[in-house]
Design an enzyme around this catalytic site. Sequence first.
Site, short mmCIF file in Angstrom:
data_model
loop_
_atom_site.label_atom_id
_atom_site.label_comp_id
_atom_site.label_asym_id
_atom_site.label_seq_id
_atom_site.Cartn_x
_atom_site.Cartn_y
_atom_site.Cartn_z
N PRO A 127 0.85 -1.22 0.01
CA PRO A 127 0.10 0.05 0.03
C PRO A 127 0.86 1.38 -0.12
CG PRO A 127 -0.73 -1.42 1.80
CD PRO A 127 0.47 -2.07 1.25
N GLU A 128 0.48 2.24 -0.81
CA GLU A 128 1.33 3.52 -0.79
C GLU A 128 0.10 4.70 -0.36
OE1 GLU A 128 2.95 3.92 -4.57
OE2 GLU A 128 3.45 1.84 -4.86
#
Length: 280
Positions: free
Chosen positions: A2-3
């Site tokens: 996840p960013e």
Amino acid sequence: MPELPEVETVRRGLASRFVGRMIDGVEVGRERTVRRTSRDALIHGLTGATAIAADRRGKYLILPLDTGDSLMIHLRMSGRVLIEPASSPRLAHTHVVLHLAGPENEQLRFVDPRTFGEVVVFDPDNAAVELPELARLGVDPIADGLGRRQLAALLAGRSRRLKAMLLDQSVIAGIGNIYADEILHAARVRHDRLSNSLGQAEVARLHAAIGGILNAAIEAGGSTLKDTQYVDIGGEGGWFQVSHRVYDRAGQPCLTCGRATIRKVVFAGRTTSFCPRCQK
Ligand SMILES: [Zn+2]
């Protein structure tokens, strides 16, 4: 992994469904999730506490509590934060469960198959000691805003390959491999350009691409890929992956120029996808 857009989507979910609800019970399964402190520290730090806000710094979720401490959650590779009814079956790899007071009888569950993620209660006044990497984060392009002149100064003050610089959390916080490739393609600059070699028009394009790509991805609820576990707190995936123009598209025609094939190389230890025609 996840960013920024995925973590921001989780943050928004927590703001609406976790903030303001007292935690009246804490379970910790796998100790690795609380390795920075301890099982007891998490239980004592959260039992009876209520989150009063949901913030984000880069890929870090920060939830200030009414006790003066803050809760930090980092998803790392495969972490998921879910709000579910207490009666629903728990997924495998559920390592932390927070019981939420109230008639809804819901729980916040931290699920993390690969166990790189973390759940920590810390003292925000002592963050430099308790969470030193948080204190070292660079500018967050969404939470702080990143002005064009500020970006120009960051680029001019360094002689680094662009992609390595975008991935460096101490310079700009929140961008990872997917969004770095998409941003560089949208800006029409190559990953291996030196940061201080960009002309004014290129800086302007990079600035527009950082805001444009990250905001579009947030609007789409992030990217959920075949090989990742990312979902929002309601268990729904994002759909920005259908808008990817380079990431995971090696060998396919470029959607922008229509004339070149997306290439994939390993750069700075990371898989990097780019269009050899669009990006200079
Ligand atoms: Zn192209």
